[in-house]
Design an enzyme around this catalytic site. Sequence first.
Site, short mmCIF file in Angstrom:
data_model
loop_
_atom_site.label_atom_id
_atom_site.label_comp_id
_atom_site.label_asym_id
_atom_site.label_seq_id
_atom_site.Cartn_x
_atom_site.Cartn_y
_atom_site.Cartn_z
N HIS A 241 -5.32 2.35 -5.87
CA HIS A 241 -6.76 2.51 -5.70
C HIS A 241 -7.39 1.19 -5.28
O HIS A 241 -6.76 0.15 -5.35
CB HIS A 241 -7.42 3.00 -7.00
CG HIS A 241 -7.23 2.07 -8.15
ND1 HIS A 241 -6.18 2.19 -9.03
CD2 HIS A 241 -7.93 0.98 -8.56
CE1 HIS A 241 -6.25 1.21 -9.93
NE2 HIS A 241 -7.30 0.46 -9.66
N GLU B 112 -10.74 -2.20 6.07
CA GLU B 112 -10.53 -1.83 7.47
C GLU B 112 -10.17 -0.36 7.50
O GLU B 112 -9.17 0.06 6.91
CB GLU B 112 -9.39 -2.65 8.07
CG GLU B 112 -8.98 -2.22 9.46
CD GLU B 112 -7.71 -2.91 9.94
OE1 GLU B 112 -6.98 -2.29 10.74
OE2 GLU B 112 -7.45 -4.06 9.54
N GLU C 96 -11.78 3.06 -7.88
CA GLU C 96 -12.08 2.87 -9.30
C GLU C 96 -13.35 2.06 -9.44
O GLU C 96 -13.49 1.02 -8.80
CB GLU C 96 -10.94 2.13 -9.99
CG GLU C 96 -11.19 1.85 -11.46
CD GLU C 96 -10.09 1.03 -12.11
OE1 GLU C 96 -9.88 1.19 -13.31
OE2 GLU C 96 -9.45 0.23 -11.39
N HIS D 293 -8.81 -8.31 3.94
CA HIS D 293 -9.17 -6.90 3.93
C HIS D 293 -8.00 -6.04 3.47
O HIS D 293 -6.87 -6.49 3.43
CB HIS D 293 -9.65 -6.43 5.31
CG HIS D 293 -8.61 -6.49 6.38
ND1 HIS D 293 -8.54 -7.52 7.29
CD2 HIS D 293 -7.61 -5.64 6.71
CE1 HIS D 293 -7.54 -7.30 8.12
NE2 HIS D 293 -6.96 -6.17 7.79
#
Length: 129
Positions: free
Chosen positions: A74, A56, A122, A5
């Site tokens: 990003h 998260e 993005e 994550h």
Amino acid sequence: MRLLHTMLRVGNLDRAIDFYTGVLGMQLLRKRDYPDGRFTLAFVGYGEESNTTVIELTHNWDTEKYDLGNGYGHIAIETDDIFATCEAVRAKGGRVTREPGPMKHGTTVIAFVEDPDGYKIEFIQKHTQ
């Protein structure tokens, strides 16, 4: 090994969850309060944590806003139809900060949106072959 994550600190957890689930179409996978530490963790994603990478969202109860700094870039999400995806984000109140089009110095079609805390996402048009 695999990527599990990415963690983002958010000022308003409900607003962040609404954006990632309602605007980007992710699922809220789990959410847990940690009263002794005064924070809540929420995990969102397009699939189960057992086989996909998720986000998260960390909410520290005593912090309403974060300075994003200049090191963060990003999160990238592949989409089948970048134009329809941007229109759907806009229709749900999301902010498109760069309209779909080829990236500078390349041909990959990209667009950018911004979450309520200012984090950039993005979109990348899926290549069809």
